[in-house]
Scaffold this active site. Structure first.
Site, PDB file in Angstrom:
ATOM      1  CG  HIS A 102      -1.646  -4.639  -2.938  1.00 50.04           C
ATOM      2  ND1 HIS A 102      -1.143  -3.375  -2.799  1.00 50.04           N
ATOM      3  CD2 HIS A 102      -1.158  -5.113  -4.110  1.00 50.04           C
ATOM      4  CE1 HIS A 102      -0.382  -3.089  -3.843  1.00 50.04           C
ATOM      5  NE2 HIS A 102      -0.376  -4.112  -4.664  1.00 50.04           N
ATOM      6  CG  ASP A 105      -2.113  -2.711   0.606  1.00 50.59           C
ATOM      7  OD1 ASP A 105      -1.016  -3.214   0.844  1.00 50.59           O
ATOM      8  OD2 ASP A 105      -2.464  -2.295  -0.522  1.00 50.59           O
ATOM      9  CD  GLU A 269       3.420   2.559 -11.502  1.00 47.58           C
ATOM     10  OE1 GLU A 269       2.693   1.746 -10.913  1.00 47.58           O
ATOM     11  OE2 GLU A 269       4.586   2.815 -11.162  1.00 47.58           O
TER      12      GLU A 269
HETATM   13  C1  XLS Z   1       4.402  -2.019  -8.331  1.00 48.30           C
HETATM   14  C2  XLS Z   1       3.036  -1.848  -8.807  1.00 48.30           C
HETATM   15  C3  XLS Z   1       1.946  -2.231  -7.813  1.00 48.30           C
HETATM   16  C4  XLS Z   1       0.632  -2.374  -8.511  1.00 48.30           C
HETATM   17  C5  XLS Z   1      -0.404  -3.067  -7.697  1.00 48.30           C
HETATM   18  O1  XLS Z   1       5.356  -1.611  -8.982  1.00 48.30           O
HETATM   19  O2  XLS Z   1       2.907  -0.523  -9.244  1.00 48.30           O
HETATM   20  O3  XLS Z   1       1.888  -1.313  -6.774  1.00 48.30           O
HETATM   21  O4  XLS Z   1       0.112  -1.143  -8.921  1.00 48.30           O
HETATM   22  O5  XLS Z   1       0.004  -4.320  -7.299  1.00 48.30           O
HETATM   23 CA    CA Z   2       1.152   0.533 -10.000  1.00 47.55          CA
HETATM   24 CA    CA Z   3       5.427   1.558  -9.569  1.00 51.81          CA
END
Ligand code: XLS
Ligand code: CA
Ligand code: CA
Length: 437
Positions: A102, A105, A269
């Site tokens: 990000h 970061d 994810e």
């Molecule tokens: C949060 C998300 C975040 C994204 C990127 O739950 O996984 O980390 O991957 O902003």
């Molecule tokens: Ca993520």
């Molecule tokens: Ca996550």
């Protein structure tokens, strides 16, 4: 190298399943070829900057348990510089070829839009140099549009237009950074794009604003020379109660509605899949079937508590299911496997971060080997394909081609008589998988 941030840890090598060195790979052998590609090419593993270098292990009930040598109290820019050195040292030692960040970061937020931009530009120049020296590349960049209090009611979907403007400024700078660092993808995760109370929310307006905002981001990125893929990362909730990008199916519909499907794909994810009451493989399959599977955030969620716990992925069975989908889909293209995962709060040794990444990489490498065998030798996908054989017959083909009417179906039902029951063979398939492990 000026300071060594991970002293005493040598580069991690492949030593094979027989090795008892916990700082070695047992299955991930980057040059080993499976299904026509090296493991390195299959996975394009990436380190997540935020979890690996920024997360000290704090939770709502207590402060952090880890103290990082790159965190210099009271000097956020110096911390950012040291953190970058630590990041590249870690990836070099791990043999991880990509990273994701990000904006916040990489560089701290400044007191104004300009100062934030300058901080980021300064760090991007340094990161570009480290990329050149090491060959490590950016898998994706993104903007943190959820931590600052101004985003409490959303970023692109905020009811206050001035917040939308700030989000625009931040995304513009983050796209510039991604381009400058040769990023393959740019991610949007809408953590606060959603609502908690419908009676104070104009959902239609907010979704239209999000569509418009993403069109602007795409147009800006393309005109500024970004040739990679924009990605949306679905998640159903947390921090917001109802998130608009609920799951792959919702995002696919959204992309088509707002004409974004040619430039955007999905970043799936595993933990977000289970939060949406889907399996990781289900979300991958949904995206792949729509031709929109872009990239993966590799982690694992504790299904017992229903939070986004972002564990490192060590569940072999879940990884095998994912790799079957991925092999059939032909891979991720310019996407990759980003370890959006954090070591547990009580994993406080320096080496734990290495062990966690090794465990994740070995899990997927082993899953790849098993999935490849299941497909090519055990022909596990035949069980699925054979269930649809009747659609290869002339009437079934006419049905698929839209040449039949409902009346035709009735006539065919009479002609065919009562169907014979066909077993789905679930337990057989499950035991074939177990036998392959
Ligand atoms: C949060 C998300 C975040 C994204 C990127 O739950 O996984 O980390 O991957 O902003
Ligand atoms: Ca993520
Ligand atoms: Ca996550």
């Amino acid at each position: 190298m000026l300071t060594e941030f991970f002293p005493g840890i040598d580069p991690i090598r492949y030593e094979g399943p027989g090795s008892d060195n916990h700082l070695s790979f047992k299955y991930y052998d980057e040059d080993y070829i499976v299904a026509g590609k090296t493991m390195k090419e299959h996975f394009r593993f990436a380190m997540a900057y935020w979890h690996s270098l920024c997360n000290v292990g704090d939770d709502p009930f207590g402060k952090g348990t880890r103290k990082f040598p790159w965190d210099v109290p009271g000097d956020p820019m110096r911390s950012a510089e040291d953190r970058l050195e630590a990041a590249f040292e870690f990836m070099m030692k791990m043999g991880i070829p990509f990273y994701c960040f990000h904006d916040r970061d990489l560089a701290p937020e400044g007191a104004s839009v300009r100062e934030s931009e300058d901080n980021l530009k300064y760090m991007v120049e340094r990161a570009a140099r480290r990329e050149e020296e090491t060959g490590i590349k950016l898998l994706w960049g993104t903007a943190n549009l959820f931590s600052h209090p101004r985003y409490m009611n959303g970023a692109a979907t905020n009811p206050d237009f001035s917040v939308v403007c700030h989000a625009g400024a931040q995304v513009k700078a983050a796209i510039d950074a991604t381009i400058a660092l040769g990023g393959s993808n740019y991610v949007f995760w809408g953590g606060r794009e959603g609502y908690s109370f419908l009676l104070n929310t104009n959902m239609k307006k907010e979704l239209d604003h999000m569509g418009r905002f993403l069109q602007m981001a795409r147009d800006y990125g393309r005109q500024a020379g970004f040739t990679g893929t924009f990605l949306i990362e679905p998640k159903p909730m947390e921090p917001t109660l109802h998130q608009y990008d609920f799951d792959a199916a919702a995002v696919i519909g959204f992309l088509h509605k707002y004409g974004l499907e040619k430039d955007f794909k999905l970043n799936i994810e595993a933990n977000h899949a289970t939060l949406a009451n889907h399996s990781f493989a289900h979300e991958l399959r949904t995206a792949a079937d729509a031709g929109l599977l872009g990239s993966i955030d590799a982690n694992h969620g504790e299904t017992l508590n229903g939070w986004d716990t972002d564990n490192f992925p060590t569940n072999l069975y879940e990884a095998i299911e994912a790799m079957i989908v991925l092999l059939e889909a032909g891979g991720l293209g310019n996407g990759g496997f980003n370890f959006d995962a954090k070591v547990r709060r009580s994993s406080t040794d320096l080496e734990d971060l290495f062990i966690a990444h090794i465990a994740g990489m070995d899990t997927f490498a082993r899953a790849l080997l098993i999935a490849d065998k299941l497909i090519t030798k055990d022909r596990i996908t035949d069980f699925r394909d054979n269930r649809y054989l009747s659609f290869h017959e002339p009437a079934g083909q006419d049905f698929e081609a839209g040449k039949l009417t409902l009346e035709n179906l009735k006539d065919l039902a009479i002609e065919k008589g009562e169907p014979e029951l066909q077993s789905g063979k679930q337990e057989l398939i499950e035991s074939i998988i177990n036998n392959a492990i």
